[in-house]
Design a protein around this motif. Structure first.
Motif, PDB file in Angstrom:
ATOM      1  N   GLY A  80      66.136  24.017 102.035  1.00 54.04           N
ATOM      2  CA  GLY A  80      64.704  23.265 102.293  1.00 54.04           C
ATOM      3  C   GLY A  80      64.997  21.796 102.056  1.00 54.04           C
ATOM      4  N   VAL A  81      66.053  21.318 101.231  1.00 57.46           N
ATOM      5  CA  VAL A  81      66.472  19.951 101.177  1.00 57.46           C
ATOM      6  C   VAL A  81      66.819  19.378 102.457  1.00 57.46           C
ATOM      7  N   GLN A  82      67.761  20.349 103.295  1.00 57.48           N
ATOM      8  CA  GLN A  82      68.377  19.903 104.499  1.00 57.48           C
ATOM      9  C   GLN A  82      67.077  19.619 105.341  1.00 57.48           C
ATOM     10  N   GLN A  83      66.061  20.656 105.240  1.00 57.87           N
ATOM     11  CA  GLN A  83      65.072  20.672 106.104  1.00 57.87           C
ATOM     12  C   GLN A  83      64.359  19.300 106.002  1.00 57.87           C
ATOM     13  N   TYR A  84      63.965  18.794 104.706  1.00 58.66           N
ATOM     14  CA  TYR A  84      63.214  17.761 104.426  1.00 58.66           C
ATOM     15  C   TYR A  84      63.876  16.470 104.870  1.00 58.66           C
TER      16      TYR A  84
END
Lengths: 559, 203
Positions: A80-84
């Motif tokens: 999710g962090v990478q996606q953010y």
């Protein structure tokens, strides 16, 4: 004499001190440059342990947790962090700099909770000392003029003052009062006790004991929570029906150990998922909603130990070896068998698919076959428990597997696994791969898909359910519960018990000095406690008087 | 402003309590900040702390175990007693295991003449995938199936196994002499094996 003092000098001193601490505006205005470093430190300490600052810190703690639940966190959702980062390329580095992707490990968050802990401990520890002192304290000396007290009574009795006070002391002692007497030095001689001998009595020390219990239990709660954080662990594990795992770190999908937990502290229990049943409501507005979940497990508390069975349901965990195992989710794992170009079986297993936000357990997953020859194979798939087609789109009409179907897209090429960097088992990097089938291929149970170019075959041989289990071990849980109950009991005690004081003073009076006494009885209680003291005082005063009269009567008869 | 009388009277207690609390807090902070103390019974081969040699006399005892190999035959670890054994915990699903497989293959070839046995423990895997992996990487030494990590758990009580892969080198007395936690390189394996076999062997 020194034993005479105005009652106002002693306004239940311990209780007043209670209110001083953690009180808003408890600011030492003398603390300034004149006091130097020590003064400043003392000022800072008093600020930190004040109620106002504790509340501000508590609020900050709550506020600081907000980004932790709003933003994806490194520890729980790295993808999710990478996606953010990809969706907010400008904002993400700034947020990362502020530690907002790792809130609960960020220094500023640690600062808040350490300060809050310090504030609470710094408040509770000194109060505990004070309360302990107060619970052991003797009643104060009797005031000179007992008639000025909120409750008082005056009467004459034909007894010498010393004897009158002795009789009063006996009565009060019989009622469980703690006593303090005037010095009994030659009471007959004038000048030693110009206002006559006295006795002070106090009752309701349980209030202080309750207060003490509350504060100690509060400290106990803090310690218990710390204990849980340092020596406990949380872990997740996805378990396919028919498979087992041992509680060892390599077997856990996620593992969040406490500070002092090492891999060697885990287990050593083992759990097998024998069968999982889910039933759903089949009609009405609630159709498709879960009716019940039941995971039948067998487990051993230690390797080689006896095998026991249990049923896990939602909110009905399995307790084993000091840990609790909760059923937190479930899904479907279609079973695939893949043969490569050489006819070699290179994959034959149940593959957990994850249901997304779309309902009725329409689940997605990937099948990675890295050891297929000549090229690695990959399949991106959808499992539909009850398949229907709506406008050419595959949908699931019901969460139970009434018409199970898988839809696959096949790829061949390089899965990118050999670099040594771990990939998610639920995602596939298709950058180095080419698609073998143009459209998604639907397979019913038992059907196979022949890959073009003789690359091999994939067969949808069946499906099994999986469950996700949360394993928690919190050694602080029971102490925290006990301390919580003790804190409540202490609080109730301190609310319900009143501290009340009764003073008796006898002065010589009348013509035959030393034989006739004027007895003054005075009483007071804390005003913030519940009523009822008036009646208690009245009956006590009446009892004192009758005791005095009886004593005088006996003495008169004896003469 | 005049200070409350209790404050003056109890200041010593308050200051004492404050000192105790401050000391406790400092201890807690240090616990959180300082890294765990390293044991003197361990030598780290590099700066990453992944590859370790255990000092003779302080080597953890390797557990005995039995199991079934990928090819279906019974296996007992005690049959290797008296030999140096390299135990590699791996899985076909594990990406670093793929990366380290060639290095293990080279080391196995090189140390076979010295009597070193290599053994795989295939964790959380299926036979089909594991055999395909072994076939693909040309692995000739046997592997024992450990689908539920029972064997892994046994070893995890001796050395801190936190994931897959892990490679352990067991000496002739059945004690764990060296370990690589995570992806093993040829250099790490060679260093540990040269020490344990006492060959001082290099390439």
């Amino acid at each position: 004499m020194t034993d005479v003092r105005a009652p106002e000098a002693d306004p239940f001193e311990s209780s007043a001190a209670d209110q001083d601490d953690h009180a808003p505006g408890n600011t030492d205005r003398q603390a300034g440059s004149a006091l130097g470093l020590a003064g400043w430190l003392r000022w800072a300490w008093r600020q930190l342990t004040s109620m106002r600052v504790a509340l501000v810190l508590l609020f900050l703690l709550a506020l600081g947790s907000v980004p932790g639940s709003m933003l994806p966190q490194e520890s729980t959702n790295p993808a999710g962090v990478q996606q953010y980062y990809t969706s907010h390329p400008a904002l993400a580095p700034l947020l990362n700099h502020l530690g907002l992707f790792n809130v609960f490990g960020a220094p500023w968050f640690a600062a808040i909770y350490l300060l809050l802990f310090a504030s609470l401990v710094g408040c509770v520890v000194p109060r505990t000392f004070r309360l302990a002192g107060s619970a052991r304290a003797l009643p104060p000396r009797a005031p000179r003029h007992l008639t000025r007290l909120p409750r008082s009574a005056t009467y004459s009795v034909a007894l010498p003052p010393a004897q009158a006070v002795q009789v009063a002391a006996n009565v009060l002692s019989g009622h469980g009062f703690r006593l303090r007497r005037s010095a009994e030095r030659r009471p007959a001689e004038d000048g030693d006790l110009p206002d006559g001998p006295w006795v002070s009595a106090e009752k309701g020390y349980l209030r202080e004991a309750g207060n003490l219990l509350f504060h100690l239990a509060l400290l106990g709660v803090l310690v218990s929570v710390a204990l849980g954080g340092l020596f406990g662990y949380k872990a997740d594990r996805l378990l396919v029906q028919g498979s087992s795992f041992e509680d060892t770190q390599s077997a856990l999908d996620e593992f969040y150990p406490g500070r002092f937990v090492t891999a060697a502290d885990l287990g050593p229990f083992g759990i097998t998922l024998d069968k999982f049943d889910a039933s759903y409501i089949t009609s009405g507005a609630q159709r498709g909603q879960p009716a019940s979940f039941d995971a039948q497990v067998s487990y051993t508390a230690y390797p080689g130990g006896p095998t026991r069975t249990d049923n896990l349901e939602v909110n009905r965990p399995l307790s084993v070896d000091g840990a609790k195992v909760y059923l937190i989710g479930h899904g479907y794992a279609p079973v695939f068998k893949v043969t490569d170009a050489g006819g070699q079986v290179v994959y034959d297993q149940a593959t957990p698919f994850i249901s997304g936000t779309s309902g009725n357990f329409l689940s997605q997953g990937v099948v990675k076959v890295p050891d297929a020859q000549p090229e690695q194979l990959g399949f991106s798939g959808v499992f539909v428990p009850t398949a229907i087609e709506v406008n050419g789109v595959l949908q699931s009409a019901f969460p139970a597997p009434d018409n199970p179907v898988v839809s696959l897209i096949a790829y061949a090429g390089n899965l990118g696994l050999n670099s040594g960097v771990s990939q998610s088992v639920y995602q596939m990097d298709t950058a180095g791969m080419h698609q073998l089938t143009t459209a998604p291929q639907l397979l019913l149970k038992g059907q196979s898909l022949k890959l073009p170019g003789g690359q091999g075959t994939i067969t949808f041989t069946g499906y099994v359910p999986w469950v996700s289990l949360a394993i928690t071990h919190d050694p602080g849980q029971l102490p925290a519960l006990i301390c919580g109950i003790a804190a409540l009991a202490g609080l109730l005690l301190s609310f319900m018990v009143r501290r009340r004081r009764v003073f008796v003073r006898a002065r010589a009076s009348g013509p035959a000095s030393g034989v006739q006494s004027t007895v003054q009885v005075g009483g007071l209680t804390r005003t913030d406690a519940s009523g009822g003291f008036e009646d208690e005082f009245a009956s006590l005063a009446a009892e004192l008087r009758s005791a005095h009269d009886q004593a005088a009567q006996r003495q008169h008869e004896g003469e | 402003m005049v200070k409350a009388p209790w404050l003056r009277a109890r200041r010593r207690v308050v200051v004492l309590a404050a000192a105790v609390v401050a000391g406790a807090l400092l201890a807690v902070v240090l616990l959180f900040v300082l890294p765990g103390g390293g044991s003197s019974n361990v030598t780290y081969l590099d700066s990453t702390d992944r590859a370790v040699l255990y000092t003779a006399g302080h080597r953890p005892l390797a557990p005995d175990f039995t199991g079934t190999t990928l090819t279906g035959s019974r296996f007992s670890f005690s049959s290797y007693r008296g030999r140096v054994v390299v135990v590699n915990f791996w899985g076909s699903w594990c990406d670093p295991c793929r990366a380290e497989a060639p290095a293990l293959g080279v080391a196995a070839q090189q140390y076979r003449p010295s009597g070193v046995a290599f053994l795989g423990v295939d964790v959380r895997d299926t036979t089909a995938s594991a055999e395909a992996f072994a076939h693909n990487f040309g692995i000739t030494y046997p592997s024992v199936s450990d689908p539920s990590l029972l064997i892994t758990q046994d070893f995890a009580t001796a050395v801190p196994i936190a994931g897959t892969p892990v490679t352990l080198v067991v000496d002739r007395t059945g004690h764990i002499a060296g370990a690589v936690f995570g992806q093993a390189s040829y250099a790490e394996l060679n260093t540990i094996l040269a020490r344990v076999t006492g060959t001082g062997s290099s390439r």
